[in-house]
Design a protein around this motif. Structure first.
Motif, PDB file in Angstrom:
ATOM      1  N   ARG A 255       0.844  -1.198   0.000  1.00 27.96           N
ATOM      2  CA  ARG A 255       0.000   0.000   0.000  1.00 27.96           C
ATOM      3  C   ARG A 255       0.877   1.244   0.000  1.00 27.96           C
ATOM      4  O   ARG A 255       1.829   1.352   0.781  1.00 27.96           O
ATOM      5  N   VAL A 256       0.537   2.158  -0.887  1.00 28.79           N
ATOM      6  CA  VAL A 256       1.231   3.441  -0.970  1.00 28.79           C
ATOM      7  C   VAL A 256       0.240   4.516  -0.570  1.00 28.79           C
ATOM      8  O   VAL A 256      -0.863   4.591  -1.108  1.00 28.79           O
ATOM      9  N   LYS A 257       0.613   5.338   0.393  1.00 29.01           N
ATOM     10  CA  LYS A 257      -0.209   6.477   0.771  1.00 29.01           C
ATOM     11  C   LYS A 257       0.714   7.501   1.401  1.00 29.01           C
ATOM     12  O   LYS A 257       1.485   7.184   2.312  1.00 29.01           O
ATOM     13  N   GLY A 258       0.669   8.675   0.873  1.00 32.12           N
ATOM     14  CA  GLY A 258       1.556   9.688   1.406  1.00 32.12           C
ATOM     15  C   GLY A 258       1.130  11.076   1.000  1.00 32.12           C
ATOM     16  O   GLY A 258       0.714  11.310  -0.132  1.00 32.12           O
ATOM     17  N   ILE A 259       1.265  11.985   1.927  1.00 29.37           N
ATOM     18  CA  ILE A 259       0.941  13.384   1.673  1.00 29.37           C
ATOM     19  C   ILE A 259       2.189  14.069   1.147  1.00 29.37           C
ATOM     20  O   ILE A 259       3.234  14.053   1.803  1.00 29.37           O
ATOM     21  N   SER A 260       2.087  14.664  -0.026  1.00 28.13           N
ATOM     22  CA  SER A 260       3.188  15.450  -0.579  1.00 28.13           C
ATOM     23  C   SER A 260       3.124  16.879  -0.066  1.00 28.13           C
ATOM     24  O   SER A 260       4.134  17.457   0.303  1.00 28.13           O
ATOM     25  N   VAL A 261       1.913  17.444  -0.068  1.00 28.21           N
ATOM     26  CA  VAL A 261       1.732  18.822   0.404  1.00 28.21           C
ATOM     27  C   VAL A 261       0.380  18.942   1.103  1.00 28.21           C
ATOM     28  O   VAL A 261      -0.630  18.451   0.595  1.00 28.21           O
ATOM     29  N   TYR A 262       0.392  19.593   2.255  1.00 25.81           N
ATOM     30  CA  TYR A 262      -0.847  19.944   2.953  1.00 25.81           C
ATOM     31  C   TYR A 262      -0.713  21.391   3.411  1.00 25.81           C
ATOM     32  O   TYR A 262       0.223  21.735   4.141  1.00 25.81           O
ATOM     33  N   ILE A 263      -1.638  22.210   2.951  1.00 25.63           N
ATOM     34  CA  ILE A 263      -1.622  23.641   3.269  1.00 25.63           C
ATOM     35  C   ILE A 263      -3.006  24.035   3.761  1.00 25.63           C
ATOM     36  O   ILE A 263      -4.019  23.548   3.257  1.00 25.63           O
ATOM     37  N   ARG A 264      -3.031  24.942   4.735  1.00 24.01           N
ATOM     38  CA  ARG A 264      -4.311  25.517   5.154  1.00 24.01           C
ATOM     39  C   ARG A 264      -4.115  27.000   5.408  1.00 24.01           C
ATOM     40  O   ARG A 264      -2.993  27.455   5.660  1.00 24.01           O
ATOM     41  N   ILE A 265      -5.191  27.717   5.305  1.00 28.84           N
ATOM     42  CA  ILE A 265      -5.167  29.155   5.576  1.00 28.84           C
ATOM     43  C   ILE A 265      -5.908  29.382   6.881  1.00 28.84           C
ATOM     44  O   ILE A 265      -7.023  28.900   7.066  1.00 28.84           O
ATOM     45  N   LYS A 266      -5.241  30.099   7.777  1.00 26.65           N
ATOM     46  CA  LYS A 266      -5.818  30.372   9.090  1.00 26.65           C
ATOM     47  C   LYS A 266      -5.391  31.778   9.500  1.00 26.65           C
ATOM     48  O   LYS A 266      -4.212  32.121   9.389  1.00 26.65           O
ATOM     49  N   ASN A 267      -6.340  32.572   9.934  1.00 22.18           N
ATOM     50  CA  ASN A 267      -6.055  33.940  10.376  1.00 22.18           C
ATOM     51  C   ASN A 267      -5.291  34.746   9.321  1.00 22.18           C
ATOM     52  O   ASN A 267      -4.329  35.442   9.634  1.00 22.18           O
ATOM     53  N   GLU A 268      -5.705  34.579   8.068  1.00 21.16           N
ATOM     54  CA  GLU A 268      -5.124  35.279   6.911  1.00 21.16           C
ATOM     55  C   GLU A 268      -3.653  34.944   6.674  1.00 21.16           C
ATOM     56  O   GLU A 268      -2.937  35.695   6.012  1.00 21.16           O
ATOM     57  N   LYS A 269      -3.204  33.811   7.200  1.00 24.22           N
ATOM     58  CA  LYS A 269      -1.842  33.352   6.954  1.00 24.22           C
ATOM     59  C   LYS A 269      -1.895  31.954   6.354  1.00 24.22           C
ATOM     60  O   LYS A 269      -2.808  31.174   6.613  1.00 24.22           O
ATOM     61  N   ILE A 270      -0.888  31.651   5.562  1.00 27.71           N
ATOM     62  CA  ILE A 270      -0.788  30.353   4.912  1.00 27.71           C
ATOM     63  C   ILE A 270       0.071  29.450   5.780  1.00 27.71           C
ATOM     64  O   ILE A 270       1.251  29.734   6.005  1.00 27.71           O
ATOM     65  N   TYR A 271      -0.533  28.379   6.297  1.00 29.90           N
ATOM     66  CA  TYR A 271       0.165  27.408   7.130  1.00 29.90           C
ATOM     67  C   TYR A 271       0.569  26.215   6.262  1.00 29.90           C
ATOM     68  O   TYR A 271      -0.290  25.489   5.769  1.00 29.90           O
ATOM     69  N   ILE A 272       1.849  26.035   6.075  1.00 32.41           N
ATOM     70  CA  ILE A 272       2.342  24.891   5.319  1.00 32.41           C
ATOM     71  C   ILE A 272       2.591  23.772   6.331  1.00 32.41           C
ATOM     72  O   ILE A 272       3.552  23.806   7.097  1.00 32.41           O
ATOM     73  N   GLU A 273       1.681  22.814   6.355  1.00 38.23           N
ATOM     74  CA  GLU A 273       1.722  21.731   7.338  1.00 38.23           C
ATOM     75  C   GLU A 273       2.637  20.593   6.901  1.00 38.23           C
ATOM     76  O   GLU A 273       3.243  19.921   7.738  1.00 38.23           O
ATOM     77  N   GLU A 274       2.716  20.363   5.604  1.00 37.65           N
ATOM     78  CA  GLU A 274       3.580  19.313   5.045  1.00 37.65           C
ATOM     79  C   GLU A 274       4.024  19.790   3.672  1.00 37.65           C
ATOM     80  O   GLU A 274       3.231  20.341   2.913  1.00 37.65           O
ATOM     81  N   ASP A 275       5.307  19.586   3.367  1.00 33.95           N
ATOM     82  CA  ASP A 275       5.830  20.015   2.066  1.00 33.95           C
ATOM     83  C   ASP A 275       7.008  19.135   1.701  1.00 33.95           C
ATOM     84  O   ASP A 275       8.101  19.293   2.229  1.00 33.95           O
ATOM     85  N   LEU A 276       6.783  18.209   0.793  1.00 28.66           N
ATOM     86  CA  LEU A 276       7.840  17.317   0.334  1.00 28.66           C
ATOM     87  C   LEU A 276       8.310  17.689  -1.073  1.00 28.66           C
ATOM     88  O   LEU A 276       8.897  16.857  -1.765  1.00 28.66           O
TER      89      LEU A 276
END
Length: 113
Positions: A55-76
């Motif tokens: 099984r292959v499963k993986g997050i390459s990028v996860y981004i969210r916007i909170k309080n008018e800022k860009i939160y980069i949670e995961e970045d491969l």
């Protein structure tokens, strides 16, 4: 100035381009998936499927916007999403490298929260 909509569009633009380039090298039975949730301001690029019976499963990028800022949670990515965002005019003060521990963020040029 409302930053939400422009930031959402920039994130979707960047992730779509990354996925387009990456999909040129296909892996049989592994899908690259983009998920855009503008209502909750969350953006995800992941791989899911099977490779050589595993099984292959993986997050390459996860981004969210909170309080008018860009939160980069995961970045491969190789260059880094933050670099891409700044190249498109987003100030470092509006980007949080959330994958870094909070106590380390103060040593970067980016926002801490």
């Amino acid at each position: 100035m409302d930053k939400l909509s422009p930031y959402q569009n920039l994130i979707k633009q960047i992730l779509t381009e990354y996925q387009r380039i990456s999909s040129q090298v296909t892996i049989i039975d592994v899908d690259e998936v983009l998920m855009f949730d503008d209502q909750r301001s969350q953006y995800l690029w992941l791989n899911i499927g099977w490779k050589q019976g595993k099984r292959v499963k993986g997050i390459s990028v996860y981004i969210r916007i909170k309080n008018e800022k860009i939160y980069i949670e995961e970045d491969l990515t190789e260059e880094g999403i933050a670099t891409e965002l700044m190249g498109l005019g987003v100030p470092a003060s509006d980007i949080v490298l959330a994958f870094q521990p909070p106590e380390v963020r103060k040593y970067t040029d980016f926002a801490t929260v």
